[in-house]
Design an enzyme around this catalytic site. Structure first.
Site, PDB file in Angstrom:
ATOM      1  N   SER A  65       0.732  -1.158  -0.095  1.00 26.20           N
ATOM      2  CA  SER A  65      -0.034   0.012  -0.190  1.00 26.20           C
ATOM      3  C   SER A  65       0.759   1.407  -0.227  1.00 26.20           C
ATOM      4  O   SER A  65       1.971   1.177   0.442  1.00 26.20           O
ATOM      5  CB  SER A  65      -0.988   0.222   0.952  1.00 26.20           C
ATOM      6  OG  SER A  65      -1.684  -1.081   1.393  1.00 26.20           O
TER       7      SER A  65
HETATM    8  N1  SAH Z   1      -0.553  -5.070   3.944  1.00 26.83           N
HETATM    9  C1  SAH Z   1       0.151  -5.447   2.889  1.00 26.83           C
HETATM   10  C2  SAH Z   1      -0.606  -5.308   1.455  1.00 26.83           C
HETATM   11  C3  SAH Z   1      -1.264  -6.287   0.893  1.00 26.83           C
HETATM   12  S1  SAH Z   1      -2.130  -6.625  -0.631  1.00 26.83           S
HETATM   13  C4  SAH Z   1       1.594  -4.944   2.684  1.00 26.83           C
HETATM   14  O1  SAH Z   1       1.889  -4.229   3.791  1.00 26.83           O
HETATM   15  O2  SAH Z   1       2.310  -5.070   1.875  1.00 26.83           O
HETATM   16  C5  SAH Z   1      -3.196  -7.335  -0.182  1.00 26.83           C
HETATM   17  C6  SAH Z   1      -2.839  -9.052   0.147  1.00 26.83           C
HETATM   18  O3  SAH Z   1      -4.016  -9.591   0.593  1.00 26.83           O
HETATM   19  C7  SAH Z   1      -2.183  -9.696  -1.106  1.00 26.83           C
HETATM   20  O4  SAH Z   1      -0.998 -10.193  -0.544  1.00 26.83           O
HETATM   21  C8  SAH Z   1      -3.094 -10.915  -1.227  1.00 26.83           C
HETATM   22  O5  SAH Z   1      -2.579 -11.909  -1.579  1.00 26.83           O
HETATM   23  C9  SAH Z   1      -3.814 -10.918   0.063  1.00 26.83           C
HETATM   24  N2  SAH Z   1      -5.042 -11.496   0.125  1.00 26.83           N
HETATM   25  C10 SAH Z   1      -6.125 -11.595  -0.508  1.00 26.83           C
HETATM   26  N3  SAH Z   1      -7.091 -12.111  -0.240  1.00 26.83           N
HETATM   27  C11 SAH Z   1      -6.841 -12.759   0.840  1.00 26.83           C
HETATM   28  C12 SAH Z   1      -7.504 -13.664   1.812  1.00 26.83           C
HETATM   29  N4  SAH Z   1      -8.632 -14.032   1.620  1.00 26.83           N
HETATM   30  N5  SAH Z   1      -6.880 -14.022   2.927  1.00 26.83           N
HETATM   31  C13 SAH Z   1      -5.407 -13.540   3.047  1.00 26.83           C
HETATM   32  N6  SAH Z   1      -4.849 -12.775   2.272  1.00 26.83           N
HETATM   33  C14 SAH Z   1      -5.548 -12.235   1.073  1.00 26.83           C
END
Ligand code: SAH
Length: 217
Positions: A65
Protein backbone atom coordinates in the site's frame (compact mmCIF):
# COMPACT_ATOMS: atom_id res chain seq x y z
CA UNK A 1 26.03 9.22 -0.13
CA UNK A 2 26.00 5.75 1.36
CA UNK A 3 22.80 3.92 0.41
CA UNK A 4 21.60 3.41 4.01
CA UNK A 5 21.85 7.12 4.80
CA UNK A 6 20.10 7.82 1.53
CA UNK A 7 17.17 5.59 2.56
CA UNK A 8 17.01 7.25 5.98
CA UNK A 9 16.78 10.66 4.35
CA UNK A 10 14.07 9.44 1.98
CA UNK A 11 12.22 7.89 4.91
CA UNK A 12 12.26 11.12 6.91
CA UNK A 13 10.96 13.00 3.88
CA UNK A 14 8.22 10.44 3.38
CA UNK A 15 7.05 10.88 6.97
CA UNK A 16 7.24 14.69 6.85
CA UNK A 17 5.60 15.18 3.47
CA UNK A 18 3.20 12.29 3.01
CA UNK A 19 2.12 11.63 6.60
CA UNK A 20 2.60 14.77 8.72
CA UNK A 21 1.87 16.83 5.59
CA UNK A 22 -1.57 15.20 5.52
CA UNK A 23 -2.32 15.89 9.15
CA UNK A 24 -1.38 12.60 10.82
CA UNK A 25 0.78 13.72 13.73
CA UNK A 26 0.60 11.10 16.50
CA UNK A 27 4.25 10.79 17.62
CA UNK A 28 4.04 7.01 18.11
CA UNK A 29 2.67 6.60 14.59
CA UNK A 30 5.42 8.77 13.12
CA UNK A 31 8.13 6.95 15.09
CA UNK A 32 6.87 3.62 13.73
CA UNK A 33 7.05 4.83 10.12
CA UNK A 34 10.49 6.32 10.75
CA UNK A 35 11.81 3.04 12.12
CA UNK A 36 10.67 0.47 9.53
CA UNK A 37 13.00 0.12 6.49
CA UNK A 38 10.35 0.07 3.76
CA UNK A 39 12.98 -0.50 1.02
CA UNK A 40 13.48 -4.04 2.33
CA UNK A 41 9.79 -4.89 1.89
CA UNK A 42 9.64 -4.08 -1.84
CA UNK A 43 11.10 -6.00 -4.81
CA UNK A 44 14.80 -5.31 -5.42
CA UNK A 45 14.13 -3.42 -8.62
CA UNK A 46 11.58 -1.21 -6.81
CA UNK A 47 13.96 -0.13 -4.02
CA UNK A 48 14.71 3.29 -5.53
CA UNK A 49 10.93 3.92 -5.46
CA UNK A 50 10.26 2.53 -1.97
CA UNK A 51 9.53 5.94 -0.41
CA UNK A 52 7.39 7.36 -3.21
CA UNK A 53 3.82 8.46 -2.63
CA UNK A 54 2.06 5.45 -4.19
CA UNK A 55 1.55 1.67 -4.01
CA UNK A 56 4.17 -0.62 -5.60
CA UNK A 57 4.00 -4.14 -7.09
CA UNK A 58 5.28 -6.97 -4.85
CA UNK A 59 4.71 -9.88 -7.25
CA UNK A 60 1.77 -12.34 -7.60
CA UNK A 61 -0.39 -9.45 -8.87
CA UNK A 62 -0.35 -7.84 -5.40
CA UNK A 63 0.86 -4.47 -4.08
CA UNK A 64 2.33 -2.86 -0.99
CA UNK A 65 0.00 0.00 0.00
CA UNK A 66 0.84 3.68 -0.41
CA UNK A 67 2.59 4.82 2.82
CA UNK A 68 -0.09 7.40 3.61
CA UNK A 69 -2.91 4.84 3.32
CA UNK A 70 -1.02 2.45 5.62
CA UNK A 71 -0.58 5.34 8.08
CA UNK A 72 -4.22 6.40 7.84
CA UNK A 73 -5.52 2.88 8.48
CA UNK A 74 -3.08 2.35 11.35
CA UNK A 75 -4.12 5.66 12.89
CA UNK A 76 -7.80 4.66 12.72
CA UNK A 77 -7.04 1.63 14.92
CA UNK A 78 -5.99 4.04 17.73
CA UNK A 79 -3.47 1.58 19.20
CA UNK A 80 -1.85 2.32 22.54
CA UNK A 81 0.55 -0.63 22.71
CA UNK A 82 -1.18 -3.42 24.63
CA UNK A 83 -3.48 -4.70 21.92
CA UNK A 84 -3.75 -8.00 20.16
CA UNK A 85 -4.22 -7.11 16.47
CA UNK A 86 -5.12 -8.98 13.27
CA UNK A 87 -4.13 -8.02 9.74
CA UNK A 88 -5.75 -9.68 6.72
CA UNK A 89 -3.46 -9.68 3.66
CA UNK A 90 0.18 -9.75 4.80
CA UNK A 91 1.56 -9.05 1.32
CA UNK A 92 5.08 -7.70 1.84
CA UNK A 93 4.80 -7.66 5.64
CA UNK A 94 5.34 -3.89 5.81
CA UNK A 95 1.99 -3.01 7.37
CA UNK A 96 2.42 -5.90 9.83
CA UNK A 97 5.81 -4.49 10.85
CA UNK A 98 4.26 -1.07 11.48
CA UNK A 99 1.53 -2.70 13.58
CA UNK A 100 4.21 -4.68 15.39
CA UNK A 101 5.72 -1.41 16.57
CA UNK A 102 2.40 -0.12 17.89
CA UNK A 103 0.62 -3.16 19.37
CA UNK A 104 1.58 -5.96 21.74
CA UNK A 105 0.87 -8.88 19.41
CA UNK A 106 0.14 -8.98 15.68
CA UNK A 107 -1.35 -11.89 13.75
CA UNK A 108 -1.30 -11.49 9.99
CA UNK A 109 -2.79 -13.87 7.41
CA UNK A 110 -1.82 -14.24 3.77
CA UNK A 111 -3.45 -16.41 1.12
CA UNK A 112 -0.38 -16.66 -1.16
CA UNK A 113 2.12 -19.01 0.55
CA UNK A 114 5.14 -17.49 -1.25
CA UNK A 115 4.30 -13.98 -0.04
CA UNK A 116 3.71 -15.24 3.50
CA UNK A 117 7.07 -17.06 3.51
CA UNK A 118 8.95 -14.00 2.22
CA UNK A 119 7.31 -11.68 4.74
CA UNK A 120 7.85 -14.09 7.61
CA UNK A 121 11.57 -14.49 6.84
CA UNK A 122 12.11 -10.73 6.59
CA UNK A 123 10.16 -9.95 9.78
CA UNK A 124 12.17 -12.57 11.61
CA UNK A 125 15.46 -11.20 10.29
CA UNK A 126 14.45 -7.71 11.45
CA UNK A 127 13.55 -9.00 14.90
CA UNK A 128 9.76 -8.54 14.86
CA UNK A 129 9.17 -11.32 17.38
CA UNK A 130 5.63 -10.14 18.16
CA UNK A 131 4.42 -10.50 14.54
CA UNK A 132 3.03 -13.92 13.61
CA UNK A 133 2.48 -14.78 9.95
CA UNK A 134 -0.14 -17.38 9.00
CA UNK A 135 -1.09 -18.84 5.62
CA UNK A 136 -4.80 -19.10 4.95
CA UNK A 137 -8.07 -17.42 4.06
CA UNK A 138 -8.13 -14.25 6.17
CA UNK A 139 -11.71 -13.46 5.15
CA UNK A 140 -12.50 -16.01 7.88
CA UNK A 141 -10.31 -14.12 10.36
CA UNK A 142 -7.96 -16.11 12.59
CA UNK A 143 -9.98 -17.68 15.34
CA UNK A 144 -7.05 -19.21 17.24
CA UNK A 145 -5.84 -15.85 18.53
CA UNK A 146 -9.18 -13.96 18.71
CA UNK A 147 -10.52 -11.63 20.02
CA UNK A 148 -8.70 -8.64 18.56
CA UNK A 149 -8.81 -5.03 19.73
CA UNK A 150 -8.00 -4.03 16.17
CA UNK A 151 -8.42 -5.68 12.78
CA UNK A 152 -7.07 -4.21 9.55
CA UNK A 153 -7.83 -5.67 6.12
CA UNK A 154 -5.53 -4.64 3.29
CA UNK A 155 -7.75 -5.98 0.49
CA UNK A 156 -11.20 -4.81 -0.60
CA UNK A 157 -14.23 -6.95 0.34
CA UNK A 158 -17.68 -7.06 -1.32
CA UNK A 159 -19.20 -6.54 2.13
CA UNK A 160 -17.90 -6.68 5.66
CA UNK A 161 -16.89 -10.30 6.45
CA UNK A 162 -19.02 -11.52 9.37
CA UNK A 163 -16.15 -13.51 10.98
CA UNK A 164 -14.09 -10.32 11.30
CA UNK A 165 -16.93 -8.60 13.17
CA UNK A 166 -17.30 -11.63 15.43
CA UNK A 167 -13.57 -11.76 16.22
CA UNK A 168 -13.47 -8.10 17.35
CA UNK A 169 -13.08 -7.60 21.09
CA UNK A 170 -15.61 -5.42 22.92
CA UNK A 171 -14.56 -1.82 22.18
CA UNK A 172 -12.47 -3.01 19.21
CA UNK A 173 -12.22 -1.49 15.74
CA UNK A 174 -12.16 -3.03 12.28
CA UNK A 175 -10.67 -0.90 9.48
CA UNK A 176 -11.20 -2.09 5.91
CA UNK A 177 -12.03 -1.10 2.34
CA UNK A 178 -15.48 -2.13 1.06
CA UNK A 179 -16.45 -2.16 -2.60
CA UNK A 180 -19.26 0.22 -3.50
CA UNK A 181 -20.99 0.47 -6.86
CA UNK A 182 -18.53 2.98 -8.27
CA UNK A 183 -15.69 3.17 -5.79
CA UNK A 184 -14.15 1.57 -2.73
CA UNK A 185 -14.77 3.14 0.65
CA UNK A 186 -12.51 2.90 3.66
CA UNK A 187 -14.75 2.01 6.62
CA UNK A 188 -14.29 1.74 10.37
CA UNK A 189 -16.54 -0.68 12.27
CA UNK A 190 -16.58 -0.31 16.06
CA UNK A 191 -17.92 -2.91 18.45
CA UNK A 192 -19.77 -2.04 21.62
CA UNK A 193 -20.89 -5.35 23.13
CA UNK A 194 -23.25 -6.76 20.49
CA UNK A 195 -23.77 -3.44 18.72
CA UNK A 196 -21.67 -2.40 15.75
CA UNK A 197 -21.38 1.09 14.33
CA UNK A 198 -19.89 1.94 10.95
CA UNK A 199 -18.37 5.10 9.58
CA UNK A 200 -16.96 5.90 6.17
CA UNK A 201 -13.61 7.70 6.09
CA UNK A 202 -12.62 8.24 2.44
CA UNK A 203 -12.41 6.50 -0.93
CA UNK A 204 -9.46 4.20 -1.63
CA UNK A 205 -8.06 1.69 -4.17
CA UNK A 206 -7.12 -1.80 -2.99
CA UNK A 207 -6.58 -5.23 -4.56
CA UNK A 208 -9.43 -7.72 -4.07
CA UNK A 209 -9.99 -9.87 -1.03
CA UNK A 210 -10.40 -13.46 -2.17
CA UNK A 211 -11.73 -16.42 -0.20
CA UNK A 212 -14.98 -17.37 1.47
CA UNK A 213 -16.14 -13.84 2.39
CA UNK A 214 -14.28 -12.17 -0.47
CA UNK A 215 -14.51 -12.91 -4.15
CA UNK A 216 -14.54 -16.63 -4.80
CA UNK A 217 -12.51 -17.53 -7.86
N1 SAH B 1 -0.55 -5.12 3.84
C1 SAH B 1 0.26 -5.47 2.68
C2 SAH B 1 -0.44 -5.15 1.39
C3 SAH B 1 -1.24 -6.31 1.01
S1 SAH B 1 -2.01 -6.33 -0.58
C4 SAH B 1 1.62 -4.81 2.72
O1 SAH B 1 1.90 -4.03 3.64
O2 SAH B 1 2.43 -5.10 1.84
C5 SAH B 1 -3.29 -7.46 -0.16
C6 SAH B 1 -2.84 -8.86 0.16
O3 SAH B 1 -4.00 -9.59 0.54
C7 SAH B 1 -2.23 -9.63 -1.02
O4 SAH B 1 -0.98 -10.09 -0.67
C8 SAH B 1 -3.22 -10.78 -1.25
O5 SAH B 1 -2.58 -11.97 -1.66
C9 SAH B 1 -3.84 -10.92 0.11
N2 SAH B 1 -5.17 -11.56 0.16
C10 SAH B 1 -6.21 -11.46 -0.69
N3 SAH B 1 -7.25 -12.17 -0.25
C11 SAH B 1 -6.86 -12.76 0.92
C12 SAH B 1 -7.50 -13.61 1.87
N4 SAH B 1 -8.75 -14.03 1.72
N5 SAH B 1 -6.79 -13.99 2.96
C13 SAH B 1 -5.51 -13.58 3.14
N6 SAH B 1 -4.87 -12.77 2.28
C14 SAH B 1 -5.53 -12.36 1.19
Amino acid sequence: MNPETDYEVKRRHMVAEQIVGRELTDPRLLAAFESVPRQLFVLDEQRPHAYEDHALPIGFGQTISQPYIAALMTNLLELNGDENVLEVGTGSGYQAAILGRLAREVHTIELVPELAARAEALLKELGFDNVHVHVGDGSLGWLEAAPYAGILAAAVAPQVPQPLLEQLADGGRLVLPIAGRRRQLLEVWSRNEETYSRRVVTSVAFVSLRGEYGWKK
